[in-house]
Design a protein around this motif. Sequence first.
Motif, PDB file in Angstrom:
ATOM      1  N   GLN A  13     123.047 -35.828 110.311  1.00 36.86           N
ATOM      2  CA  GLN A  13     123.210 -34.538 109.625  1.00 36.86           C
ATOM      3  C   GLN A  13     124.242 -33.642 110.326  1.00 36.86           C
ATOM      4  O   GLN A  13     124.356 -32.460 110.029  1.00 36.86           O
ATOM      5  N   LEU A  56     124.245 -32.690 113.484  1.00 38.83           N
ATOM      6  CA  LEU A  56     123.684 -31.782 114.490  1.00 38.83           C
ATOM      7  C   LEU A  56     123.647 -32.520 115.834  1.00 38.83           C
ATOM      8  O   LEU A  56     122.980 -33.549 115.961  1.00 38.83           O
ATOM      9  N   SER A  73     118.883 -25.446 118.271  1.00 39.13           N
ATOM     10  CA  SER A  73     119.711 -24.447 117.574  1.00 39.13           C
ATOM     11  C   SER A  73     119.028 -24.067 116.251  1.00 39.13           C
ATOM     12  O   SER A  73     118.149 -24.796 115.776  1.00 39.13           O
ATOM     13  N   GLN A 107     120.057 -24.461 113.333  1.00 37.45           N
ATOM     14  CA  GLN A 107     120.221 -25.534 112.339  1.00 37.45           C
ATOM     15  C   GLN A 107     119.193 -26.647 112.561  1.00 37.45           C
ATOM     16  O   GLN A 107     118.625 -27.184 111.614  1.00 37.45           O
ATOM     17  N   HIS A 108     118.978 -26.975 113.834  1.00 40.44           N
ATOM     18  CA  HIS A 108     117.977 -28.010 114.131  1.00 40.44           C
ATOM     19  C   HIS A 108     116.589 -27.525 113.709  1.00 40.44           C
ATOM     20  O   HIS A 108     115.811 -28.271 113.105  1.00 40.44           O
TER      21      HIS A 108
END
Lengths: 289, 419
Positions: free
Chosen positions: B192, B194, B206, B208-209
């Motif tokens: 993805q 990341l 983060s 996003q994670h």
Amino acid sequence: MKLAHRHTLQAWLFLAPALLLLAAFSFWPVGYGSVLAFTDYSLIRETRFVGLDNFRYIFNNEMFVSGLKNSLMFLLMVPFVQVGAITLAVLVNNRLPGIRLFRAAFYVPVVTTVSVVGIMWGFMFHEQGALNYVMMTLRLVNAPVGWLSNDSLALFAVMFVTLWRGLGWYMVMYLAALQSIPSDMQEAAMLDGASRWQRFWKITVPMLRPTIMLCSILSVLAALKAYQEVDVLTQGGPMNSTFTALYYAYDQGLKHLKLPRALAASFIVSLFCIGIALLCLRYLKPKHR
Amino acid sequence: MTIKRLLAVVACAGLLAPQAWAVEKIEFWTFSMKPKFTPYFNAVVARYEAQNPDVKIEWIDFPWDVIQTKLVTRIVAGTPPALVSLNVPWADEYARDGLLTPVDALLGEARASYIPSALADLRFKGRTYGFPMYSNVAVIAFNTAIFKQAGLTRGPASLDEQLAFARQIAQRTGKAGIAPALSKIDGLFMQQGLAVITDNRAVFNSPQHVALVQKLADTYKVGGLLKESLFAEDNFPAVIDAYKGGRLGMLLAPPTAMQRIRGDAKDIYAITDVAPAPLGPTGIADGGWLVHFAIPKGVPVRLLPSVGKFARFLTNDDNQLAFARQASVFPTTVRAAADPFFLATPQNAGAAEKAVAAGAMSMNHSRTLYVAGIDDYDELRRSLVKAVEAGVTGKQDVKQALDQAVAIWNRKLATLPRH
């Protein structure tokens, strides 16, 4: 004196083949493994002595520490195994119709391989498995229980399987001990008017004491060495909740080839085994012969 | 007279003997190929020996879980096999430990015949460490009856859609939608886009994670993820059983899985359709798993040209194609991968044939996703998986769980030498 000396020599001669085998396949690996636990042994590098580094590493490792706690948790089932095995042995010691079938049935798990046991209990404990089906049918639970997927339950589920496997083994040992108790003692007590309960506590239990001691030590060692059931049922999960100290050793040593850490973990488990076995010897040893 | 004849025979044998000694022996190892692929490998060996009478090939197959120990022991003993079949993480570890020989010089012109992404998987510290043999890639099989009941008509086109479909399936049918292999969450992060580690520090906490894990947690909460073995190191047996039992809407698996469904659950196979697995924002397909032939350290230098020649033969277009067709995996040479067998879907194609075609479409995007170059990586991964498990199952706040795992990783990474 000379005769005694000759007898001693003969005894050693008879023991020699077994001792040689033990030395080659038990004493030497244990001794050598214990030494390697203090090194950085690797197949691909020169081995150096590293003192307590491996021990420091594993005691700072969350997996090993929680594994050790879980191994100690396995000790909780020792009393249940022993009480259960004695109860079963007393029950199957009666001359009842079909009793041999029951004895065999209780012994079957002992001779069944751990992988078969794992697959079978995997089906039983499955969320769509037999156990949940029965419990839901009886309206004991509303939703399937995650026996092996819930981190609060999984360790107990694995412990139960270990207990279930061990029960028949100890039952047979107690059965043998029960059958070696001279019947005249029971008969004399009966003539003296002792009740069944009194005969059990005053004759059977004291006569079983050496067997209780042996079985307790064996089941303590088996509890601390638990890893096979973990491997086939949960591989240490969920959330590492079923990781045991010996499973850590297996994981590090055989899966990741980190032999010194595996040996250090095994060394610690061995120390626990020796310590608890000594305690059993001290407190369970028959006072009178 | 008789003595003379005898002497003549001995003399002839003496003349022939050096030729017999000149025969080179090449021992190659595979893992878990017997007995299914015994005829294939025997035929390959026989063909090569017929073309190269001065070479004797010995094929040995080990179960996958013992080949590593056998290999290390034989390298240490100084008697390694000439070629050994490995996967990429094993090769990375051995290359780091100096247990493999780089093969750049031996690839020669054959380098151009392999799919570039396959060769890229085998490049460590600027050198190539193997001859690509085959790879795999995931496709999405879906139960059309469950999809219909859930009001869905096509396969998902992204991870977000996969999870949204899974939630919809759970809400409308009460069945699980999908069963991602969350023990390989590091690979999912990378697919993805990341990062897991940046500049020797763990960075998987983060926003996003956290958002990605939160999406998984939301899907789990409504029953969209199959709970059985969700975090197990190998959840495939549980997942395929659930799919075969009609308890799972979507199955993310290599095309070989379709054959198992066809064999074990004909009714489910009949209502199975297939779509390519969505590529992540990185353009990488899920489920890439390259297997190759590497040359262990300690193979005599004089033998290397012959070993290289045999390795190129083992992994050439024709042999890869023949193997891939039998094994339902994908070849890693450009020409074999473009064979109509993989790309053309027959008129009356079932899920198995569709899966091969769908997988072939993703093959050029297939990479083996893992974090390379870290000692004790499995141990670190386990703490990450534990944190994700705590977050997904709602036992702990996602951000808090990932923060804790990052702290564990960074403590460990600080003590490790940089590779």
